[in-house]
Design a protein around this motif. Structure first.
Motif, PDB file in Angstrom:
ATOM      1  N   GLN A 110      -2.451 -90.807  -1.120  1.00 18.98           N
ATOM      2  CA  GLN A 110      -2.169 -89.500  -0.513  1.00 18.98           C
ATOM      3  C   GLN A 110      -0.879 -88.921  -1.094  1.00 18.98           C
ATOM      4  O   GLN A 110       0.127 -89.610  -1.218  1.00 18.98           O
ATOM      5  N   THR A 111      -0.921 -87.647  -1.423  1.00 20.73           N
ATOM      6  CA  THR A 111       0.246 -86.987  -2.011  1.00 20.73           C
ATOM      7  C   THR A 111       0.868 -85.961  -1.064  1.00 20.73           C
ATOM      8  O   THR A 111       1.767 -85.222  -1.459  1.00 20.73           O
ATOM      9  N   SER A 112       0.377 -85.900   0.175  1.00 26.21           N
ATOM     10  CA  SER A 112       0.956 -84.986   1.161  1.00 26.21           C
ATOM     11  C   SER A 112       1.169 -85.729   2.469  1.00 26.21           C
ATOM     12  O   SER A 112       0.463 -86.693   2.774  1.00 26.21           O
ATOM     13  N   ILE A 113       2.126 -85.254   3.234  1.00 28.33           N
ATOM     14  CA  ILE A 113       2.402 -85.885   4.522  1.00 28.33           C
ATOM     15  C   ILE A 113       1.226 -85.678   5.475  1.00 28.33           C
ATOM     16  O   ILE A 113       0.936 -86.531   6.323  1.00 28.33           O
ATOM     17  N   LEU A 114       0.512 -84.563   5.350  1.00 25.00           N
ATOM     18  CA  LEU A 114      -0.649 -84.322   6.202  1.00 25.00           C
ATOM     19  C   LEU A 114      -1.782 -85.297   5.886  1.00 25.00           C
ATOM     20  O   LEU A 114      -2.528 -85.711   6.785  1.00 25.00           O
ATOM     21  N   GLY A 115      -1.906 -85.669   4.614  1.00 24.25           N
ATOM     22  CA  GLY A 115      -2.905 -86.664   4.248  1.00 24.25           C
ATOM     23  C   GLY A 115      -2.616 -88.006   4.892  1.00 24.25           C
ATOM     24  O   GLY A 115      -3.514 -88.681   5.412  1.00 24.25           O
ATOM     25  N   ILE A 116      -1.340 -88.407   4.859  1.00 26.37           N
ATOM     26  CA  ILE A 116      -0.938 -89.666   5.501  1.00 26.37           C
ATOM     27  C   ILE A 116      -1.133 -89.574   7.010  1.00 26.37           C
ATOM     28  O   ILE A 116      -1.615 -90.511   7.656  1.00 26.37           O
ATOM     29  N   TYR A 117      -0.758 -88.441   7.588  1.00 23.98           N
ATOM     30  CA  TYR A 117      -0.917 -88.201   9.025  1.00 23.98           C
ATOM     31  C   TYR A 117      -2.377 -88.415   9.442  1.00 23.98           C
ATOM     32  O   TYR A 117      -2.658 -89.069  10.454  1.00 23.98           O
ATOM     33  N   THR A 118      -3.300 -87.881   8.647  1.00 23.57           N
ATOM     34  CA  THR A 118      -4.724 -88.008   8.951  1.00 23.57           C
ATOM     35  C   THR A 118      -5.176 -89.466   8.928  1.00 23.57           C
ATOM     36  O   THR A 118      -5.901 -89.923   9.820  1.00 23.57           O
ATOM     37  N   CYS A 119      -4.722 -90.212   7.918  1.00 25.99           N
ATOM     38  CA  CYS A 119      -5.070 -91.636   7.828  1.00 25.99           C
ATOM     39  C   CYS A 119      -4.540 -92.412   9.028  1.00 25.99           C
ATOM     40  O   CYS A 119      -5.256 -93.215   9.634  1.00 25.99           O
ATOM     41  N   VAL A 120      -3.287 -92.164   9.370  1.00 25.47           N
ATOM     42  CA  VAL A 120      -2.652 -92.892  10.475  1.00 25.47           C
ATOM     43  C   VAL A 120      -3.297 -92.520  11.802  1.00 25.47           C
ATOM     44  O   VAL A 120      -3.541 -93.385  12.653  1.00 25.47           O
ATOM     45  N   LYS A 121      -3.572 -91.241  11.980  1.00 21.57           N
ATOM     46  CA  LYS A 121      -4.201 -90.793  13.233  1.00 21.57           C
ATOM     47  C   LYS A 121      -5.534 -91.498  13.459  1.00 21.57           C
ATOM     48  O   LYS A 121      -5.809 -91.993  14.568  1.00 21.57           O
ATOM     49  N   SER A 122      -6.366 -91.579  12.435  1.00 20.53           N
ATOM     50  CA  SER A 122      -7.659 -92.248  12.567  1.00 20.53           C
ATOM     51  C   SER A 122      -7.475 -93.717  12.927  1.00 20.53           C
ATOM     52  O   SER A 122      -8.155 -94.250  13.814  1.00 20.53           O
ATOM     53  N   TYR A 147       2.910 -90.078  -1.922  1.00 17.19           N
ATOM     54  CA  TYR A 147       3.805 -89.042  -1.407  1.00 17.19           C
ATOM     55  C   TYR A 147       5.251 -89.534  -1.413  1.00 17.19           C
ATOM     56  O   TYR A 147       6.161 -88.837  -1.862  1.00 17.19           O
ATOM     57  N   TYR A 148       5.451 -90.754  -0.917  1.00 17.24           N
ATOM     58  CA  TYR A 148       6.790 -91.339  -0.875  1.00 17.24           C
ATOM     59  C   TYR A 148       7.353 -91.525  -2.281  1.00 17.24           C
ATOM     60  O   TYR A 148       8.505 -91.184  -2.560  1.00 17.24           O
ATOM     61  N   LYS A 149       6.532 -92.030  -3.178  1.00 17.21           N
ATOM     62  CA  LYS A 149       6.989 -92.257  -4.553  1.00 17.21           C
ATOM     63  C   LYS A 149       7.363 -90.944  -5.228  1.00 17.21           C
ATOM     64  O   LYS A 149       8.380 -90.858  -5.922  1.00 17.21           O
ATOM     65  N   ASN A 150       6.555 -89.905  -5.012  1.00 20.89           N
ATOM     66  CA  ASN A 150       6.847 -88.612  -5.614  1.00 20.89           C
ATOM     67  C   ASN A 150       8.117 -87.992  -5.043  1.00 20.89           C
ATOM     68  O   ASN A 150       8.888 -87.348  -5.760  1.00 20.89           O
ATOM     69  N   LEU A 151       8.339 -88.180  -3.737  1.00 17.76           N
ATOM     70  CA  LEU A 151       9.559 -87.666  -3.110  1.00 17.76           C
ATOM     71  C   LEU A 151      10.791 -88.350  -3.675  1.00 17.76           C
ATOM     72  O   LEU A 151      11.800 -87.710  -3.954  1.00 17.76           O
TER      73      LEU A 151
END
Length: 232
Positions: A110-122, A147-151
């Motif tokens: 995942q390259t966005s925080i929303l992508g990670i949010y979706t994974c964690v929420k599920s 996402y973290y690595k890119n940041l």
């Protein structure tokens, strides 16, 4: 007609591509228009106190009030630590208690925080995790993501800098809570997928962020956050 359809399509794409983190949910400044009345010209009757004969004029003045708490929501007594990729005791307990392979696998690319949010929420809702385990799972998924690595690579650009914290809430009674906070140039955003029961993750972030700033009895209210651990 075809041109109109194309224009609508382009507008729709622009709306979809806009990130919730590009919008200041709580305005950093509020503009007020103050209207005051003054006597334009004085005449003998006005000077004698007969106000109905006074010629009045309205003057408008613009006042800007800055909401400092948008960027500085916590008082000076709050404890702040810098963990980075380091794990606290709750993170270690979560790793030993739960199999996080699925959530790490989902969030890895995942390259966005929303992508990670979706994974964690599920994952959190499927496993019925409490807030401590949910916040730790989010943190672990985050630091193992692209996402973290890119940041980390892009930190040199201070204009686009992002800070992410784990926040610790306690109402000085019986309720404690954990969630994550993302801070950028627009203020703080609450990342709390464990409490998200909407299909729209953006709506949850918007609502939880409003509660963070404005609702003292909310479980993520800034006034009851006693500690934050910086991850990024």
């Amino acid at each position: 007609m075809i041109f109109g359809i194309l224009m609508f399509g382009l507008m729709f794409i622009n709306v979809v591509s806009a990130s919730i983190f590009d919008v200041s949910i709580i305005p950093k400044e509020i503009e007020y228009i103050i209207t005051s009345s003054s006597i334009k010209e004085q005449n003998p009757f006005c000077l004698q106190g007969f106000v109905q004969y006074c010629d009045r004029t309205d003057v408008q003045k613009k006042e800007v009030i800055y909401n400092r708490y948008v960027m500085e929501p916590f008082n000076r007594n709050i404890k702040q630590t810098y963990y980075g990729k380091g794990l606290d005791l709750e993170d270690i307990y979560t790793m030993k208690t739960y199999d996080l392979n699925n959530v790490e696998s989902c969030s890895r690319n995942q390259t966005s925080i929303l992508g990670i949010y979706t994974c964690v929420k599920s994952f959190v809702h499927e496993k019925h995790l409490n807030c401590r385990a949910a916040a730790s799972a989010f943190k672990i998924a985050l630091i193992n993501s692209d996402y973290y690595k890119n940041l980390k690579i892009g930190e040199r650009n201070r204009n686009e800098s992002v800070e992410i914290y784990k926040a610790f809430f306690y109402d000085r009674g019986v309720i404690s809570h954990r969630f994550l906070l993302l801070k950028n140039r627009n203020g703080y955003y609450v990342l709390d997928p464990q409490q998200c029961n909407s299909k729209s993750n953006e709506y949850c972030i918007f609502l939880h962020t409003k509660y963070f700033y404005d609702v003292p009895n909310a479980i993520n209210y800034r006034g009851n956050v006693y500690k934050i651990e910086r991850i990024i």
